[in-house]
Design an enzyme around this catalytic site. Structure first.
Site, PDB file in Angstrom:
ATOM      1  CB  THR A 139      -0.902  -0.004   1.262  1.00  0.00           C
ATOM      2  OG1 THR A 139      -1.477   1.284   1.422  1.00  0.00           O
ATOM      3  CG2 THR A 139      -0.114  -0.306   2.532  1.00  0.00           C
ATOM      4  CG  ASP A 140      -1.156   4.939  -0.988  1.00  0.00           C
ATOM      5  OD1 ASP A 140      -1.660   4.325  -0.024  1.00  0.00           O
ATOM      6  OD2 ASP A 140      -1.785   5.786  -1.662  1.00  0.00           O
ATOM      7  CD  GLU A 141      -3.196   3.704   4.603  1.00  0.00           C
ATOM      8  OE1 GLU A 141      -2.907   3.579   5.799  1.00  0.00           O
ATOM      9  OE2 GLU A 141      -4.356   3.739   4.185  1.00  0.00           O
ATOM     10  CE1 TYR A 164      -3.372  -2.406   6.013  1.00  0.00           C
ATOM     11  CE2 TYR A 164      -3.097  -0.086   5.430  1.00  0.00           C
ATOM     12  CZ  TYR A 164      -3.253  -1.413   5.052  1.00  0.00           C
ATOM     13  OH  TYR A 164      -3.281  -1.741   3.712  1.00  0.00           O
ATOM     14  CE  LYS A 168      -0.138  -4.479   3.175  1.00  0.00           C
ATOM     15  NZ  LYS A 168      -0.540  -5.845   2.696  1.00  0.00           N
TER      16      LYS A 168
HETATM   17  P1  NAD Z   1      -9.915  -6.939   2.775  1.00  0.00           P
HETATM   18  O1  NAD Z   1      -9.869  -6.654   4.234  1.00  0.00           O
HETATM   19  O2  NAD Z   1     -11.152  -6.654   2.013  1.00  0.00           O
HETATM   20  O3  NAD Z   1      -9.562  -8.477   2.528  1.00  0.00           O
HETATM   21  C1  NAD Z   1      -8.574  -9.144   3.247  1.00  0.00           C
HETATM   22  C2  NAD Z   1      -8.802 -10.640   3.055  1.00  0.00           C
HETATM   23  O4  NAD Z   1      -7.751 -11.335   3.758  1.00  0.00           O
HETATM   24  C3  NAD Z   1     -10.116 -11.144   3.638  1.00  0.00           C
HETATM   25  O5  NAD Z   1     -10.721 -12.036   2.727  1.00  0.00           O
HETATM   26  C4  NAD Z   1      -9.718 -11.859   4.920  1.00  0.00           C
HETATM   27  O6  NAD Z   1     -10.586 -12.927   5.273  1.00  0.00           O
HETATM   28  C5  NAD Z   1      -8.335 -12.365   4.550  1.00  0.00           C
HETATM   29  N1  NAD Z   1      -7.471 -12.585   5.715  1.00  0.00           N
HETATM   30  C6  NAD Z   1      -7.292 -11.758   6.775  1.00  0.00           C
HETATM   31  N2  NAD Z   1      -6.429 -12.323   7.651  1.00  0.00           N
HETATM   32  C7  NAD Z   1      -6.069 -13.521   7.125  1.00  0.00           C
HETATM   33  C8  NAD Z   1      -5.210 -14.556   7.553  1.00  0.00           C
HETATM   34  N3  NAD Z   1      -4.551 -14.488   8.728  1.00  0.00           N
HETATM   35  N4  NAD Z   1      -5.041 -15.639   6.777  1.00  0.00           N
HETATM   36  C9  NAD Z   1      -5.720 -15.745   5.597  1.00  0.00           C
HETATM   37  N5  NAD Z   1      -6.559 -14.781   5.143  1.00  0.00           N
HETATM   38  C10 NAD Z   1      -6.729 -13.692   5.904  1.00  0.00           C
HETATM   39  O7  NAD Z   1      -8.665  -6.174   2.172  1.00  0.00           O
HETATM   40  P2  NAD Z   1      -8.489  -5.522   0.723  1.00  0.00           P
HETATM   41  O8  NAD Z   1      -8.951  -4.134   0.760  1.00  0.00           O
HETATM   42  O9  NAD Z   1      -9.001  -6.456  -0.297  1.00  0.00           O
HETATM   43  O10 NAD Z   1      -6.892  -5.484   0.656  1.00  0.00           O
HETATM   44  C11 NAD Z   1      -6.162  -6.589   0.140  1.00  0.00           C
HETATM   45  C12 NAD Z   1      -4.682  -6.277   0.215  1.00  0.00           C
HETATM   46  O11 NAD Z   1      -4.406  -5.117  -0.545  1.00  0.00           O
HETATM   47  C13 NAD Z   1      -4.180  -5.987   1.632  1.00  0.00           C
HETATM   48  O12 NAD Z   1      -2.922  -6.567   1.761  1.00  0.00           O
HETATM   49  C14 NAD Z   1      -4.099  -4.475   1.688  1.00  0.00           C
HETATM   50  O13 NAD Z   1      -3.099  -4.073   2.582  1.00  0.00           O
HETATM   51  C15 NAD Z   1      -3.749  -4.137   0.258  1.00  0.00           C
HETATM   52  N6  NAD Z   1      -4.197  -2.834  -0.246  1.00  0.00           N
HETATM   53  C16 NAD Z   1      -5.496  -2.442  -0.103  1.00  0.00           C
HETATM   54  C17 NAD Z   1      -5.907  -1.225  -0.655  1.00  0.00           C
HETATM   55  C18 NAD Z   1      -7.342  -0.741  -0.558  1.00  0.00           C
HETATM   56  O14 NAD Z   1      -7.624   0.396  -0.921  1.00  0.00           O
HETATM   57  N7  NAD Z   1      -8.287  -1.560  -0.113  1.00  0.00           N
HETATM   58  C19 NAD Z   1      -4.990  -0.416  -1.329  1.00  0.00           C
HETATM   59  C20 NAD Z   1      -3.652  -0.859  -1.421  1.00  0.00           C
HETATM   60  C21 NAD Z   1      -3.292  -2.066  -0.900  1.00  0.00           C
HETATM   61  O1  DAU Z   2      -4.134   4.022   0.570  1.00  0.00           O
HETATM   62  C1  DAU Z   2      -4.390   2.651   0.534  1.00  0.00           C
HETATM   63  C2  DAU Z   2      -5.175   2.247   1.740  1.00  0.00           C
HETATM   64  O2  DAU Z   2      -6.498   2.740   1.557  1.00  0.00           O
HETATM   65  C3  DAU Z   2      -5.179   0.744   1.985  1.00  0.00           C
HETATM   66  O3  DAU Z   2      -3.869   0.321   2.261  1.00  0.00           O
HETATM   67  C4  DAU Z   2      -6.104   0.375   3.141  1.00  0.00           C
HETATM   68  O4  DAU Z   2      -6.186  -1.036   3.280  1.00  0.00           O
HETATM   69  C5  DAU Z   2      -7.483   0.929   2.837  1.00  0.00           C
HETATM   70  O5  DAU Z   2      -8.350   0.658   3.918  1.00  0.00           O
HETATM   71  C6  DAU Z   2      -7.418   2.428   2.581  1.00  0.00           C
HETATM   72  O6  DAU Z   2      -7.062   3.138   3.794  1.00  0.00           O
HETATM   73  P1  DAU Z   2      -7.757   4.532   4.199  1.00  0.00           P
HETATM   74  O7  DAU Z   2      -7.609   4.722   5.653  1.00  0.00           O
HETATM   75  O8  DAU Z   2      -7.327   5.621   3.296  1.00  0.00           O
HETATM   76  O9  DAU Z   2      -9.284   4.164   3.788  1.00  0.00           O
HETATM   77  P2  DAU Z   2     -10.681   4.466   4.527  1.00  0.00           P
HETATM   78  O10 DAU Z   2     -11.749   4.099   3.552  1.00  0.00           O
HETATM   79  O11 DAU Z   2     -10.740   3.867   5.879  1.00  0.00           O
HETATM   80  O12 DAU Z   2     -10.666   6.037   4.692  1.00  0.00           O
HETATM   81  C7  DAU Z   2     -10.547   6.889   3.577  1.00  0.00           C
HETATM   82  C8  DAU Z   2     -10.550   8.308   4.094  1.00  0.00           C
HETATM   83  O13 DAU Z   2     -11.865   8.610   4.609  1.00  0.00           O
HETATM   84  C9  DAU Z   2      -9.604   8.533   5.240  1.00  0.00           C
HETATM   85  O14 DAU Z   2      -9.038   9.848   5.137  1.00  0.00           O
HETATM   86  C10 DAU Z   2     -10.467   8.451   6.487  1.00  0.00           C
HETATM   87  C11 DAU Z   2     -11.813   8.963   5.996  1.00  0.00           C
HETATM   88  N1  DAU Z   2     -13.007   8.366   6.640  1.00  0.00           N
HETATM   89  C12 DAU Z   2     -13.101   7.011   6.694  1.00  0.00           C
HETATM   90  C13 DAU Z   2     -14.196   6.412   7.277  1.00  0.00           C
HETATM   91  C14 DAU Z   2     -14.289   4.901   7.375  1.00  0.00           C
HETATM   92  C15 DAU Z   2     -14.026   9.175   7.117  1.00  0.00           C
HETATM   93  O15 DAU Z   2     -13.952  10.419   7.024  1.00  0.00           O
HETATM   94  N2  DAU Z   2     -15.114   8.584   7.670  1.00  0.00           N
HETATM   95  C16 DAU Z   2     -15.240   7.225   7.799  1.00  0.00           C
HETATM   96  O16 DAU Z   2     -16.262   6.744   8.355  1.00  0.00           O
END
Ligand code: NAD
Ligand code: DAU
Length: 378
Positions: A139-141, A164, A168
């Site tokens: 992730t970019d985070e 988190y 990562k």
């Molecule tokens: P998500 O939370 O929707 O899915 C995570 C999945 O992993 C779930 O199906 C969960 O059951 C499984 N999981 C959790 N713990 C586990 C374990 N111990 N063993 C096996 N499976 C397990 O997450 P997502 O948003 O789909 O993100 C997927 C990946 O991409 C993550 O690694 C996250 O850090 C990365 N990522 C997410 C975003 C985003 O915007 N959502 C952006 C960049 C990177």
């Molecule tokens: O940048 C990539 C990341 O994006 C991934 O690595 C993470 O897994 C993914 O969850 C996401 O993280 P963020 O914290 O950016 O996503 P989230 O949807 O939780 O929040 C997006 C923005 O909105 C953040 O600035 C917090 C804000 N927010 C979020 C929630 C849930 C609110 O203002 N209200 C809310 O209820």
């Protein structure tokens, strides 16, 4: 080819499974997922009927599970999506995040190393089976938070600020360590915020959609000025496919589409889009949980407006701005985002309107407790 896709029942993992099945119908896909609150088999109902897919419910931290899987299948690629992914939850329970995102990743690396290597070379490095690769979905985070200017590149110093993102970053570092120490063929991808179908409604966009349809307040942290760089999930999946098959070994690739938005602007856009859909296609009004019938017999939608917004207590350590520079993946591998945000967000909203059963299924039970605990005291 046989692909081990961990976390394949989550948001991005399941979209990746769907992408792989349609692009490589001959490929064998092994999905390993612990089915935490974020993993849902209902997301893969059709795919699981396909004989090319094997689903295993199990934890990436569990050595017995990963050993059995590698001994029973000749795996060529590992794509590690499995993680605890929600920043707010990491603030409540950091240890779980370290356990899964660092130690789980290390367990996968170590199991792969055992089954992918055959002896040592003259310099004592393991000899790797030809063609194997471990791709870590990151992730970019991990780069931390930006001010008003600048972008994250692959050489930006890691500076994670939440449990988190620290976890990562730990995962990324152990992947790089296996690349250096054992010459394991690895890649790391670092993507910006994804949006699209099957996004769990604890994250901003699906939570806002869900709350609007229920006539509930829309919790915006702080003053809503935080910026995220949004990418359609399908574009992320294509980028991972590209890096997996064409990325140079040991390289990190940033993935993003130059699409920065303030949270408050996203929330207002989603409100307006849902209002417009309800106005122009009244058949969708049946999806609204808040049903007030007007004198003319139609369902009232006048309440779908910015008054639903509620500014709540800010997230602790809230990163101000993320923005990816995707030059490397574009110039080296030819990947470009294909879905513009104005189209992607409308497509996503329609998906949620048409898939309320999925939303109901994944938000029953524990989700309600989580929501009360997380937002009840903000
Ligand atoms: P998500 O939370 O929707 O899915 C995570 C999945 O992993 C779930 O199906 C969960 O059951 C499984 N999981 C959790 N713990 C586990 C374990 N111990 N063993 C096996 N499976 C397990 O997450 P997502 O948003 O789909 O993100 C997927 C990946 O991409 C993550 O690694 C996250 O850090 C990365 N990522 C997410 C975003 C985003 O915007 N959502 C952006 C960049 C990177
Ligand atoms: O940048 C990539 C990341 O994006 C991934 O690595 C993470 O897994 C993914 O969850 C996401 O993280 P963020 O914290 O950016 O996503 P989230 O949807 O939780 O929040 C997006 C923005 O909105 C953040 O600035 C917090 C804000 N927010 C979020 C929630 C849930 C609110 O203002 N209200 C809310 O209820």
């Amino acid at each position: 080819m046989t692909y081990l896709i961990t976390g394949g029942a989550g948001f991005i993992g399941s979209n990746f499974v769907k992408h792989m099945l349609s692009k490589y119908p001959e490929a064998k896909l092994i999905i390993l997922d612990a089915l935490t609150y974020a993993g849902n088999l209902g997301t893969l109902t059709e795919e699981l009927k396909n004989p090319q897919i094997t689903f295993i419910k199990g934890d990436i931290c569990d050595r017995q599970v990963t050993e059995q899987l590698f001994s029973e299948h000749t795996i060529d690629y590992v794509v590690n999506f499995a993680a605890e992914s929600h920043v707010d939850r990491s603030i409540e329970n950091p240890q779980l995040f370290l356990q899964v995102n660092v130690l789980g990743t290390q367990n996968l690396l170590d199991t792969a190393k055992k089954y992918w290597t055959e002896g040592k070379d003259d310099n004592n490095y393991p000899v790797w089976r030809k063609g194997v690769k471990f791709l870590q979905v990151s992730t970019d985070e991990v780069y931390g938070s930006l001010g008003d200017e600048g972008y994250f590149t692959e050489t930006t110093t890691l500076s994670p600020r939440s449990p988190y993102s620290a976890a990562k970053a730990g995962g990324d570092l152990i992947v790089q360590a296996y690349g250096e120490t054992y010459k394991m063929p690895v890649n790391i991808t670092r993507c910006s915020n994804n949006y699209g179908p099957y996004h769990f409604p604890e994250k901003l966009i699906p939570l806002i959609i869900k709350n609007i349809l229920a006539g509930q307040q829309l919790p915006v942290y702080g003053n809503g000025s935080n910026v995220r760089d949004w990418l359609y999930v399908g574009d992320h999946c294509k980028a991972i496919d590209t890096v997996l098959h064409n990325g140079r070994i040991d390289e990190v690739y940033n993935i993003g589409g130059h699409n920065e938005k303030k949270n408050i602007d996203i929330v207002k856009l989603v409100i307006k889009t849902i209002h417009d859909i309800m106005e122009n296609e009244p058949e969708y009004r049946k999806v609204l949980k808040k049903q007030e019938v007007l004198a003319d017999g139609t369902t009232d939608i006048s309440w779908i407006n910015d008054n639903l917004i509620s500014f709540v207590k800010d997230r602790q350590g809230h990163d101000q701005r993320y923005a990816i520079d995707p030059t490397k993946i574009s110039s080296e591998l030819g990947w470009l985002p294909e879905t513009f945000f104005d189209k992607g967000i409308v497509k996503t909203i329609y998906w949620y309107l048409n898939n309320q059963e999925w939303v109901e299924e994944v938000t029953s039970g524990d989700y309600m407790k989580y929501y009360e605990q997380m937002y009840g005291n903000r």
